[in-house]
Design a protein around this motif. Structure first.
Motif, mmCIF file in Angstrom:
data_model
loop_
_atom_site.group_PDB
_atom_site.id
_atom_site.type_symbol
_atom_site.label_atom_id
_atom_site.label_comp_id
_atom_site.label_asym_id
_atom_site.label_seq_id
_atom_site.Cartn_x
_atom_site.Cartn_y
_atom_site.Cartn_z
ATOM 1 N N ALA A 65 0.706 -1.238 0.040
ATOM 2 C CA ALA A 65 0.088 0.036 0.032
ATOM 3 C C ALA A 65 0.859 1.319 -0.141
ATOM 4 C CB ALA A 65 -1.172 0.125 1.121
ATOM 5 N N MET A 66 1.853 1.132 0.872
ATOM 6 C CA MET A 66 2.710 2.332 0.661
ATOM 7 C C MET A 66 3.579 2.685 -0.441
ATOM 8 S SD MET A 66 4.399 2.651 4.794
ATOM 9 C CE MET A 66 4.645 0.894 5.064
ATOM 10 N N LEU A 67 4.046 1.573 -1.064
ATOM 11 C CA LEU A 67 4.706 1.848 -2.383
ATOM 12 C C LEU A 67 3.588 2.334 -3.454
ATOM 13 C CD1 LEU A 67 7.039 1.190 -4.474
ATOM 14 C CD2 LEU A 67 6.551 -1.162 -4.533
ATOM 15 N N ALA A 68 2.539 1.689 -3.529
ATOM 16 C CA ALA A 68 1.493 2.093 -4.440
ATOM 17 C C ALA A 68 0.941 3.701 -4.370
ATOM 18 C CB ALA A 68 0.361 1.290 -4.252
ATOM 19 N N ALA A 69 1.045 3.995 -3.000
ATOM 20 C CA ALA A 69 0.698 5.347 -2.581
ATOM 21 C C ALA A 69 1.861 6.105 -3.369
ATOM 22 C CB ALA A 69 0.375 5.661 -1.120
ATOM 23 N N ILE A 70 3.158 6.081 -3.011
ATOM 24 C CA ILE A 70 4.278 6.585 -3.725
ATOM 25 C C ILE A 70 4.134 6.768 -4.803
ATOM 26 C CG2 ILE A 70 6.915 6.485 -3.730
ATOM 27 C CD1 ILE A 70 6.886 5.528 -1.066
ATOM 28 N N LEU A 71 3.911 5.743 -5.794
ATOM 29 C CA LEU A 71 4.037 5.753 -7.256
ATOM 30 C C LEU A 71 2.665 6.509 -7.886
ATOM 31 C CD1 LEU A 71 4.562 1.952 -7.691
ATOM 32 C CD2 LEU A 71 6.333 3.657 -8.628
ATOM 33 N N GLU A 72 1.601 6.472 -7.089
ATOM 34 C CA GLU A 72 0.522 7.128 -7.518
ATOM 35 C C GLU A 72 0.848 8.774 -7.323
ATOM 36 O OE1 GLU A 72 -2.503 6.577 -9.017
ATOM 37 O OE2 GLU A 72 -2.163 4.408 -9.043
ATOM 38 N N ASN A 73 1.439 9.191 -6.336
ATOM 39 C CA ASN A 73 1.694 10.549 -6.096
ATOM 40 C C ASN A 73 2.835 11.032 -7.082
ATOM 41 O OD1 ASN A 73 0.774 12.118 -3.333
ATOM 42 N ND2 ASN A 73 0.575 9.920 -2.893
ATOM 43 N N ALA A 74 3.689 10.002 -7.656
ATOM 44 C CA ALA A 74 4.647 10.311 -8.580
ATOM 45 C C ALA A 74 4.054 10.422 -9.973
ATOM 46 C CB ALA A 74 5.724 9.551 -8.719
ATOM 47 N N ILE A 233 18.128 2.807 8.094
ATOM 48 C CA ILE A 233 17.307 3.819 8.540
ATOM 49 C C ILE A 233 17.602 4.332 10.027
ATOM 50 C CG2 ILE A 233 15.480 3.145 7.028
ATOM 51 C CD1 ILE A 233 13.989 2.772 9.870
ATOM 52 N N ARG A 234 17.390 5.572 10.422
ATOM 53 C CA ARG A 234 17.317 6.097 11.724
ATOM 54 C C ARG A 234 16.038 6.617 12.001
ATOM 55 N NH1 ARG A 234 21.276 11.070 12.654
ATOM 56 N NH2 ARG A 234 19.502 11.929 11.805
ATOM 57 N N VAL A 235 15.414 6.162 13.327
ATOM 58 C CA VAL A 235 14.158 6.999 13.680
ATOM 59 C C VAL A 235 14.579 8.009 14.718
ATOM 60 C CG1 VAL A 235 12.066 6.245 14.876
ATOM 61 C CG2 VAL A 235 12.957 4.605 13.559
ATOM 62 N N SER A 236 14.255 9.284 14.360
ATOM 63 C CA SER A 236 14.763 10.228 14.993
ATOM 64 C C SER A 236 13.682 10.585 16.199
ATOM 65 C CB SER A 236 14.820 11.469 14.464
ATOM 66 O OG SER A 236 13.529 11.883 13.479
ATOM 67 N N ASP A 237 12.412 10.465 15.973
ATOM 68 C CA ASP A 237 11.364 10.290 17.193
ATOM 69 C C ASP A 237 10.118 9.276 16.912
ATOM 70 O OD1 ASP A 237 9.818 11.928 15.461
ATOM 71 O OD2 ASP A 237 11.371 13.692 16.244
ATOM 72 N N ASP A 238 9.050 9.842 17.345
ATOM 73 C CA ASP A 238 7.923 8.910 16.954
ATOM 74 C C ASP A 238 7.257 9.738 15.699
ATOM 75 O OD1 ASP A 238 8.171 7.538 19.300
ATOM 76 O OD2 ASP A 238 6.865 8.668 20.628
ATOM 77 N N THR A 239 7.709 10.758 15.417
ATOM 78 C CA THR A 239 6.893 11.245 14.261
ATOM 79 C C THR A 239 7.766 11.249 12.970
ATOM 80 O OG1 THR A 239 7.678 13.473 14.975
ATOM 81 C CG2 THR A 239 5.592 12.819 15.647
ATOM 82 N N LEU A 252 11.667 11.969 6.872
ATOM 83 C CA LEU A 252 10.449 11.655 6.597
ATOM 84 C C LEU A 252 9.433 11.479 7.732
ATOM 85 C CD1 LEU A 252 12.089 8.781 4.369
ATOM 86 C CD2 LEU A 252 10.528 10.682 3.388
ATOM 87 N N GLU A 253 8.284 11.803 7.270
ATOM 88 C CA GLU A 253 7.129 11.362 8.639
ATOM 89 C C GLU A 253 6.796 10.054 8.774
ATOM 90 O OE1 GLU A 253 3.874 14.213 9.007
ATOM 91 O OE2 GLU A 253 4.824 15.285 7.300
ATOM 92 N N GLY A 288 3.482 10.202 -0.430
ATOM 93 C CA GLY A 288 3.005 8.733 -0.541
ATOM 94 C C GLY A 288 2.725 8.061 0.637
ATOM 95 N N LEU A 289 3.939 8.205 1.698
ATOM 96 C CA LEU A 289 4.135 7.667 2.808
ATOM 97 C C LEU A 289 2.752 8.334 3.658
ATOM 98 C CD1 LEU A 289 7.845 7.670 3.745
ATOM 99 C CD2 LEU A 289 6.330 5.737 3.248
ATOM 100 N N MET A 290 2.495 9.617 3.462
ATOM 101 C CA MET A 290 1.344 10.080 4.439
ATOM 102 C C MET A 290 -0.014 9.802 4.064
ATOM 103 S SD MET A 290 2.532 11.721 7.070
ATOM 104 C CE MET A 290 3.610 10.344 7.031
ATOM 105 N N ASN A 291 -0.076 9.362 2.780
ATOM 106 C CA ASN A 291 -1.466 9.105 2.084
ATOM 107 C C ASN A 291 -1.787 7.784 2.011
ATOM 108 O OD1 ASN A 291 -1.547 11.773 1.428
ATOM 109 N ND2 ASN A 291 -1.037 11.562 -0.678
ATOM 110 N N ALA A 292 -0.772 6.724 2.396
ATOM 111 C CA ALA A 292 -1.242 5.205 2.248
ATOM 112 C C ALA A 292 -2.159 4.916 3.422
ATOM 113 C CB ALA A 292 0.270 4.609 2.192
#
Length: 440
Positions: A65-74, A233-239, A252-253, A288-292
């Motif tokens: 779902a996340m990949l598809a959302a990225i592709l659609e946004n592109a 990856i590095r997770v900086s915080d919860d967001t 990245l959010e 895409g990540l936000m819309n998925a």
């Protein structure tokens, strides 16, 4: 089952037909689907269409779902195929970011039906997979993102060769079909890696799985990216989180879908950019990540009352859900129903070890695979949950209604344990048996 007469041109008639094929009957093997696909003209894609196949134990749907959302946004017309559905069959087949219409489905089902004969019987999943491929071809999708139903090597989705293979996780599930060891299951999942496959992307896997998949990727001369190794990856915080490699993208959010799967989706998008020259900007990745969205995966279906729906149905999925809930300690109750062929004890133990829920509303699920509520109740008792904190019900709707009526102010209700539990609860909401779900 014989072919019989074609159903009437209505979704209700086709649902009745498909249910007679029995969604719970599993017959692994590509021969039937390949024969029907060739007759239907969907056994191959054109040279300018890319295929991303997603296999694994947990996280397949979220990755897809996340990949598809990225592709659609592109700007790429994307065919997304996931399973199972929760509210309606249409959820399984999405193109252009929109679920297939009833008319799309009826046309596709009729086309698949026309190629069947006595030598080409199909299971429910094979039939529906071919319908998805037919719809994607008719709507000229640029890229297909296909979630494997079960396993990989012999799953109907594998009739199309993957350009990119994603394997987010591997655990002990469906052992009676896929094998009793992680090594055996890894080999089945890695069956989506073919000579056409350019790159394989995996999550953090057990060493034995990583070794098997690495060997198979090398045999097919496919590059391998592994989370925690050359995919960082590095997770900086919860967001927010940063992609450090293979390409750096900062700040990245965190998506609403499980973060653990996001690096695979982002990496697949970057590989489509680098290897296949897709025009995918960092902005499209962020959007895409936000819309998925995917029904039943950390899905908040209401704010007042506060209800979270997650289909966690095996130990790894329950572990992830438990960790996410534990990040934000608060009073919580749970509605839980499970299938009897799942590892019920180990799944529930992920919740009880952290003592996440003050009260359990457990329910029986319908069908041959549905576990009785008494099984879940006895398992919770054996795990140390006192009897006064457990209530048993005959249906998920009853359990849900009772849980809502007893939910304390400022508490959260979590519905989990199975896709069937989610389906039954949402069906009761849609039928007006309980309050209506909030707008998403």
């Amino acid at each position: 089952m014989t072919k019989g007469s074609m159903p009437a041109p209505s979704i209700a008639a086709w649902q009745e037909y498909l249910n007679k094929l029995n969604p719970n009957v599993i017959k692994l093997g590509l021969e039937r689907a390949q024969l029907a696909a060739a007759r239907l003209g969907v056994d191959k894609v054109s040279d300018d269409v890319r295929v991303v196949t997603v296999a694994g134990t947990n996280g397949k749907g979220s990755c897809a779902a996340m990949l598809a959302a990225i592709l659609e946004n592109a700007g790429y017309r994307t065919g997304l195929y996931t399973s199972p559905h929760i509210r309606s069959f249409n959820e399984r087949i999405v193109y252009g970011g929109v679920m297939a219409s009833d008319d799309d489905l009826i046309e596709a089902f009729e086309a698949v039906y026309e190629v069947l004969d006595e030598e080409c019987p199909l299971t429910f999943f094979e039939f529906t997979t071919l319908a998805a491929l037919y719809i994607f071809k008719n709507h000229l999708c640029n890229v297909l993102v296909l979630e494997v139903g079960l396993g990989g090597r012999l799953d109907a989705v594998n009739i199309l060769d993957a350009d990119i293979a994603l394997i987010p996780s591997i655990g002990l599930d469906h052992c009676q079909i896929l094998g009793s060891t992680l090594k055996e299951i890894a080999i089945e999942k890695a069956g989506i890696i073919k000579d056409r496959t350019v790159t394989v992307v995996t999550g953090e896997l057990p060493e034995v799985c990583r070794n098997e998949i690495g060997a198979i990727a090398a045999r097919h001369q496919a590059a391998l990216h592994v989370v925690g190794r050359n995919l960082k990856i590095r997770v900086s915080d919860d967001t927010h989180f940063d992609m450090r490699a293979p390409i750096e993208i900062l700040n990245l959010e965190v998506p609403s879908l499980p973060l653990i799967n996001a690096p695979l989706s982002v990496t697949a998008a970057l590989l489509l950019r680098l290897v296949f020259k897709f025009d995918i900007s960092d902005g499209a990745i962020r959007a895409g990540l936000m819309n998925a969205h995917l029904p039943g995966r950390l899905e908040r279906i209401s704010r007042d009352p506060d209800v979270l729906l997650d289909v966690a149905h095996n130990p790894p999925a329950a572990h992830y859900l438990a960790e996410r809930l534990n990040l934000n300690p608060r009073p919580r109750n749970a509605v839980i129903g499970m299938l009897k062929d799942k590892d019920i004890r180990s799944t529930l133990k992920e919740f009880t070890d952290l003592d996440l829920f003050e009260h359990y509303f457990v329910c029986s699920l319908p069908g041959e695979r549905g576990a009785e509520s008494v099984v879940i109740e006895e398992t919770l008792l054996a795990l140390g949950i006192p009897r006064y904190r457990i209530e048993s019900f005959d249906t998920a709707a009853q359990a849900y209604r009772a849980a809502l009526s007893e939910l304390p102010v400022d508490s959260e209700l979590v519905v989990a344990g199975s896709f069937v539990t989610a389906e039954e609860v949402l069906k009761s909401i849609d039928d007006g048996q309980t309050w209506q779900a909030a707008e998403q």
